[in-house]
Design an enzyme around this catalytic site. Structure first.
Site, short mmCIF file in Angstrom:
data_model
loop_
_atom_site.label_atom_id
_atom_site.label_comp_id
_atom_site.label_asym_id
_atom_site.label_seq_id
_atom_site.Cartn_x
_atom_site.Cartn_y
_atom_site.Cartn_z
N GLN A 38 0.45 -10.99 4.27
CA GLN A 38 -0.09 -12.23 3.73
C GLN A 38 0.60 -13.43 4.36
OE1 GLN A 38 0.74 -11.52 -0.46
NE2 GLN A 38 2.74 -10.71 0.10
N HIS A 69 7.55 -16.07 -16.52
CA HIS A 69 8.42 -14.89 -16.42
C HIS A 69 8.92 -14.41 -17.78
CE1 HIS A 69 9.04 -16.09 -11.99
NE2 HIS A 69 8.29 -15.01 -12.04
N ASP A 145 4.00 0.64 -1.53
CA ASP A 145 2.82 0.56 -2.39
C ASP A 145 3.17 1.02 -3.81
OD1 ASP A 145 0.38 0.71 -3.56
OD2 ASP A 145 -0.56 1.95 -2.01
N ALA A 146 3.11 0.10 -4.76
CA ALA A 146 3.44 0.44 -6.15
C ALA A 146 2.51 1.53 -6.70
CB ALA A 146 3.35 -0.82 -7.02
N ASP A 163 3.24 -7.72 -11.77
CA ASP A 163 3.42 -9.16 -11.50
C ASP A 163 2.89 -9.42 -10.10
OD1 ASP A 163 4.23 -11.78 -11.38
OD2 ASP A 163 6.31 -11.29 -10.87
#
Ligand code: SPD
Length: 312
Positions: A38, A69, A145-146, A163
């Site tokens: 990005q 947060h 990669d989550a 998040d």
């Protein structure tokens, strides 16, 4: 600021819709580059302080980050009661990590972000946000990669916090706003585990994505609800979705919450307490009404398409 002079020569515009621009003046560019995933800027932005911008979307500003947060970290921890293992999908700036680690019962908190360059930049340039959280021995960084990490840790996490950046078509986050990802999170949670994500704008003309994300999560978990975070940086009230396979207490007694926070949380809270939690858990009527008639489920084949950078 009556009588003030314009203080910025550079303005970064975020397109909220094809007809709406949210703009902040930039007084200093601290970093600007294309990562493998990005476009990233770290800037100083006048009254809102230092900020992180990804793919043209304002992610966080030191001036109001606590309004995002604190709710996204503490609400799921309170609803769980005694979280030990917490996974943060995304969260490169370390703001959620900082808040989660205030819980004394937390033994392990992992930031799983696909973009190591953003983590590095935030660690170096935004210490006001992570406040050293990455140095805590309970913290771990998993660059990757989550989705894959969660799939490989069944029944492990007490709280999963997504998040993420907004699900724009050209960005890395949109697969994590789908039924497949929410199923993976359900699979990754221990019994009683709580899932939360940033789910989109509550502005009535822009709220379709939020409503559909809530509906999609609701197709997976036994109970889903909305948490409202009012974050000026995002241009409108922001929706967080919270979900669990066991009943969630959506009207928690503020005194009980405050006792739990006093027992567990070490460090200051600026906006979150029992009264705030009770308020942010009440879903506005127009959202309840729209949810009741929503039919769209987001999948990898048909993901959300958040309005991106360019006017089509
Ligand atoms: N429209 C912006 C939503 C941003 C959500 N992620 C923010 C990251 C802050 N830790």
């Amino acid at each position: 600021m009556p009588g003030a002079q314009l203080a910025a020569d550079l303005w970064i515009s975020e397109y909220l819709s094809p007809c709406d621009i949210w703009q902040h003046g930039v007084t200093k560019l601290l970093a600007s580059r294309q990562t493998p995933f990005q476009e990233m800027q770290v800037v100083e932005s006048g009254p809102y302080g230092k900020a992180l911008i990804l793919d043209g979307k304002w992610q966080t500003c030191t001036g109001d980050e606590f309004l995002y947060h604190e709710p996204i970290a503490h609400a799921p921890c309170v609803l769980h009661g005694k979280p030990e293992r917490v996974l943060i999908a995304g969260g490169a700036d370390g703001g959620v990590l900082r808040e989660v680690l205030k819980w004394q019962c937390v033994t392990e908190a992992v930031v799983a972000d696909i973009d190591g360059d953003v983590i590095t930049a935030c660690r170096e340039l935004l210490p006001e946000i992570h406040q050293g959280a990455y140095e805590d021995p309970r913290a771990r960084i998993a660059v990757g990669d989550a989705f894959e990490l969660i799939r490989s840790t069944p029944g492990y996490w007490d709280v999963i916090i997504a998040d993420l950046t907004d699900p724009i078509e050209e960005g890395p986050a949109y697969p994590l706003f789908t039924q497949e990802f929410f199923r993976a999170c359900q699979y990754g949670l221990r019994p009683g585990g709580v899932f939360v994500n940033q789910a989109g704008s509550q502005s009535p003309p822009l709220a379709d994505i939020l409503i559909r994300v809530l509906h999609t999560i609701d197709s997976v978990f036994t109970q889903t609800s909305l948490i409202t975070a009012n974050v000026p940086t995002y241009g409108s009230a922001w929706g967080l979705a919270v979900a669990c396979d066991q009943p969630l207490n959506l009207r928690p007694d503020p005194e009980v919450t405050n006792r739990l926070l006093a027992e567990q949380v070490r460090g200051p809270l600026q906006m979150f307490d029992g009264e705030s939690l009770l308020g942010m858990l009440q879903t506005p009527k127009y959202i309840r009404d729209r949810l009741a008639s929503e039919t769209v489920i987001y999948t990898i084949a048909e993901p959300p398409k958040f309005f991106g950078r360019d006017i089509p």
